[in-house]
Design a protein around this motif. Structure first.
Motif, PDB file in Angstrom:
ATOM      1  N   UNK A 434       0.942  -1.264  -0.053  1.00 24.74           N
ATOM      2  CA  UNK A 434       0.052   0.001   0.048  1.00 24.74           C
ATOM      3  C   UNK A 434       0.835   1.208  -0.061  1.00 24.74           C
ATOM      4  N   UNK A 435       2.194   1.356   0.314  1.00 26.99           N
ATOM      5  CA  UNK A 435       3.126   2.330   0.594  1.00 26.99           C
ATOM      6  C   UNK A 435       4.301   2.166  -0.423  1.00 26.99           C
ATOM      7  N   UNK A 436       4.703   3.148  -0.861  1.00 31.36           N
ATOM      8  CA  UNK A 436       6.155   3.020  -1.553  1.00 31.36           C
ATOM      9  C   UNK A 436       7.378   3.232  -0.357  1.00 31.36           C
ATOM     10  N   UNK A 437       8.395   2.864  -0.868  1.00 34.25           N
ATOM     11  CA  UNK A 437       9.649   2.947   0.060  1.00 34.25           C
ATOM     12  C   UNK A 437       9.754   4.370   0.524  1.00 34.25           C
ATOM     13  N   UNK A 438       9.427   5.531  -0.523  1.00 36.00           N
ATOM     14  CA  UNK A 438       9.752   6.742  -0.314  1.00 36.00           C
ATOM     15  C   UNK A 438       8.835   7.276   0.903  1.00 36.00           C
ATOM     16  N   UNK A 439       7.588   6.643   0.886  1.00 37.89           N
ATOM     17  CA  UNK A 439       6.656   7.124   1.756  1.00 37.89           C
ATOM     18  C   UNK A 439       6.788   6.456   3.268  1.00 37.89           C
ATOM     19  N   UNK A 440       7.417   5.218   3.149  1.00 34.04           N
ATOM     20  CA  UNK A 440       7.793   4.399   4.462  1.00 34.04           C
ATOM     21  C   UNK A 440       8.803   5.085   5.067  1.00 34.04           C
ATOM     22  N   UNK A 441       9.897   5.329   4.147  1.00 34.30           N
ATOM     23  CA  UNK A 441      11.103   6.178   4.631  1.00 34.30           C
ATOM     24  C   UNK A 441      10.581   7.542   5.391  1.00 34.30           C
ATOM     25  N   UNK A 442       9.918   8.168   4.691  1.00 40.47           N
ATOM     26  CA  UNK A 442       9.281   9.561   5.077  1.00 40.47           C
ATOM     27  C   UNK A 442       8.561   9.518   6.378  1.00 40.47           C
ATOM     28  N   UNK A 443       7.739   8.377   6.716  1.00 38.70           N
ATOM     29  CA  UNK A 443       7.111   8.236   7.676  1.00 38.70           C
ATOM     30  C   UNK A 443       8.078   7.853   9.071  1.00 38.70           C
ATOM     31  N   UNK A 444       8.984   7.031   8.718  1.00 37.30           N
ATOM     32  CA  UNK A 444      10.015   6.676   9.801  1.00 37.30           C
ATOM     33  C   UNK A 444      10.685   7.820  10.334  1.00 37.30           C
ATOM     34  N   UNK A 445      11.073   8.887   9.166  1.00 42.88           N
ATOM     35  CA  UNK A 445      11.946  10.255   9.587  1.00 42.88           C
ATOM     36  C   UNK A 445      10.933  11.048  10.506  1.00 42.88           C
ATOM     37  N   UNK A 446       9.923  10.978   9.971  1.00 46.31           N
ATOM     38  CA  UNK A 446       8.750  12.054  10.870  1.00 46.31           C
ATOM     39  C   UNK A 446       8.407  11.489  12.115  1.00 46.31           C
ATOM     40  N   UNK A 447       8.320  10.161  12.534  1.00 49.49           N
ATOM     41  CA  UNK A 447       8.052   9.672  13.588  1.00 49.49           C
ATOM     42  C   UNK A 447       9.293   9.244  14.630  1.00 49.49           C
ATOM     43  N   UNK A 448      10.261   9.151  14.037  1.00 53.12           N
ATOM     44  CA  UNK A 448      11.350   8.556  15.078  1.00 53.12           C
ATOM     45  C   UNK A 448      12.572   9.632  15.046  1.00 53.12           C
ATOM     46  N   UNK A 449      13.210   9.921  16.281  1.00 55.31           N
ATOM     47  CA  UNK A 449      14.442  10.892  16.195  1.00 55.31           C
ATOM     48  C   UNK A 449      15.446  10.078  15.413  1.00 55.31           C
TER      49      UNK A 449
END
Length: 467
Positions: A434-449
């Motif tokens: 459901x998500x591209x690798x770019x979207x998942x990487x972006x979510x990880x950057x936004x959620x975690x330090x």
């Protein structure tokens, strides 16, 4: 006068002919045969002054309104023709008129009768088309069943309810239509059944073309503003197209046979356009409600008594759910079930997709924001399906393209870094569907330090995506 002064209605041609003949007979005996000082008879002088106007009055106010409107009246019109012939002979003999205008009118009565029938039928159709859309009747698949034998003994038993419903062009799903359009089809069928004109197939086609030409214009404001009107117009067009297919088959023995095949796609398109336009309007309202949410500061607390971003978001989502519920109730049992589910799914997908895309595009999501976002999305997950009446959650997932994306986003917002990696599963897990690798990487950057562990997770997702 050809008009009765006491009622204002046209005088019966037989009565008018008798009265005029009596009056002209009296004048002929006492005045009209007198020779004027200049030579012509008085009757000729009077005729030169009023003859043409008299004929025009008789035709316009007496003969034209008396044109037959049904076969029985046409058969009985012979007595009128004879009376008019006597009247015209009297007028010509006395010199009051010099042309055969009246008998020319009655000689063409068959043509005038056909024209009158045509105009009356179109007028009746126009009246039905202009009636209120919201007086409705339910129709069911069996309403499209072709009778096993028509009135002329033609066997059509090979077409059954099963075959009707299995053919896309003949299927009639259960829905609700305007009562006026049912009566419009009954009018068309009565014309075909009467079979009293060589041009009856043109009359019925003209009725359908009139419907196509004015129905959307007459109800334009209602179609734009009221979801139920758009749904009914959509159904009315489908119902009319469906019935025309059956009528063309049932009366195929007529010569010429009724043909509507070119009008059926136009009817379906008219209904589709009305519903799609209404869907676009509802989608715009949904996006307008969600457009003012400040996604960046969603985790901020209420400051100075002002409404916080989280409260504003909750209020906006509540309005979205209210709008979805209202439209869902209006369209429930009006639209065919499959179209109802798809239409509501489109609206839910618009709201869900906008929220998901807004969250995914964030550069930074605090812990408080993540909690509020997951709560907001969970509220949509719980309450949005209720806007599609009598529908299972599995159906909702099938008609809302972004539904699974929303469910997975909730888990991402609630889970830790390792859980996200597990769901990604080197590009083979549910998250990758459901998500591209770019979207998942972006979510990880936004959620975690920014830590080595985060960097390793991002690198792993990037590397597995290229495999």
């Amino acid at each position: 006068s050809p008009v009765d002064p006491s009622t204002g209605s046209p005088v019966d041609p037989l009565a008018l002919s008798q009265r005029l003949c009596e009056l002209i007979g009296f004048l002929d005996s006492n005045l009209l045969r007198i020779t004027s000082p200049n030579g012509p008879l008085i009757g000729e002088l009077i005729g030169g002054c009023i003859g043409d106007e008299l004929l025009s009055l008789i035709v316009a106010d007496c003969l034209q309104p008396s044109v037959p409107t049904n076969p029985e009246q046409l058969t009985a019109y012979q007595t009128v023709t004879e009376a008019v012939q006597r009247l015209e002979a009297t007028l010509l003999r006395t010199g009051l008129v010099t042309t055969s205008t009246l008998t020319e009118f009655t000689a063409g009565i068959s043509t005038r009768y056909s024209r009158r029938r045509y105009e009356d039928r179109l007028a009746a159709a126009r009246k039905l088309i202009c009636e209120d859309l919201h007086i409705t009747s339910d129709v069911k698949p069996e309403d499209g069943l072709i009778e096993s034998e028509d009135s002329n003994g033609i066997d059509v038993s090979t077409i059954t309810l099963k075959t009707v419903n299995n053919l896309p062009s003949l299927s009639l799903p259960e829905c609700r239509v305007s009562s006026s359009v049912i009566r419009l089809i009954e009018l068309i069928q009565s014309i075909l059944e009467a079979n009293d004109s060589p041009d009856l197939h043109l009359v019925t086609r003209d009725i359908v073309e009139l419907y196509l030409a004015i129905s959307s214009a007459v109800h334009r404001q209602s179609l734009l503003e009221l979801p139920q009107s758009a749904a009914l117009h959509h159904n009315n067009c489908l119902y009319t197209a469906h019935q025309l297919v059956l009528l063309a088959h049932r009366y195929r023995h007529l010569n010429p046979r009724p043909v509507y095949i070119d009008l059926i796609p136009l009817l379906r398109e008219s209904g589709r356009v009305a519903l799609v336009t209404q869907l676009s309007s509802q989608k715009s309202q949904l996006l307008e409600l969600l457009g003012d949410i400040d996604w960046v500061s969603l985790g901020d607390v209420n400051v100075g008594g002002n409404l916080s971003s989280a409260d504003a978001a909750d209020k906006a989502v509540h309005k979205v759910l209210f709008l979805l519920g209202r439209v869902g109730k209006v369209w429930h049992k009006v639209l065919p079930r499959n179209i109802y589910e798809k239409a509501m799914g489109t609206l839910i997908n618009t709201a869900v997709g906008y929220i998901v895309d807004s969250v995914v595009s964030l550069d930074d999501i605090s812990a408080d924001s993540a909690t509020r976002l997951s709560s907001l999305l969970a509220s949509l997950e719980e309450k949005a399906p209720a806007s599609i009446a009598d529908t299972e959650v599995g159906v909702v997932q099938g008609v809302v393209a972004n539904w699974t994306r929303m469910i997975l986003l909730i888990t991402v917002l609630q889970n830790g870094l390792q859980d996200i990696l597990d769901q990604w599963a080197d590009g083979k897990g549910v998250l990758a569907q459901c998500y591209t690798d770019c979207e998942v990487r972006g979510l990880i950057r936004a959620l975690f330090q920014n830590t080595e562990r985060r960097a390793a997770a991002i690198a792993r997702i990037r590397d597995t995506s290229s495999l």
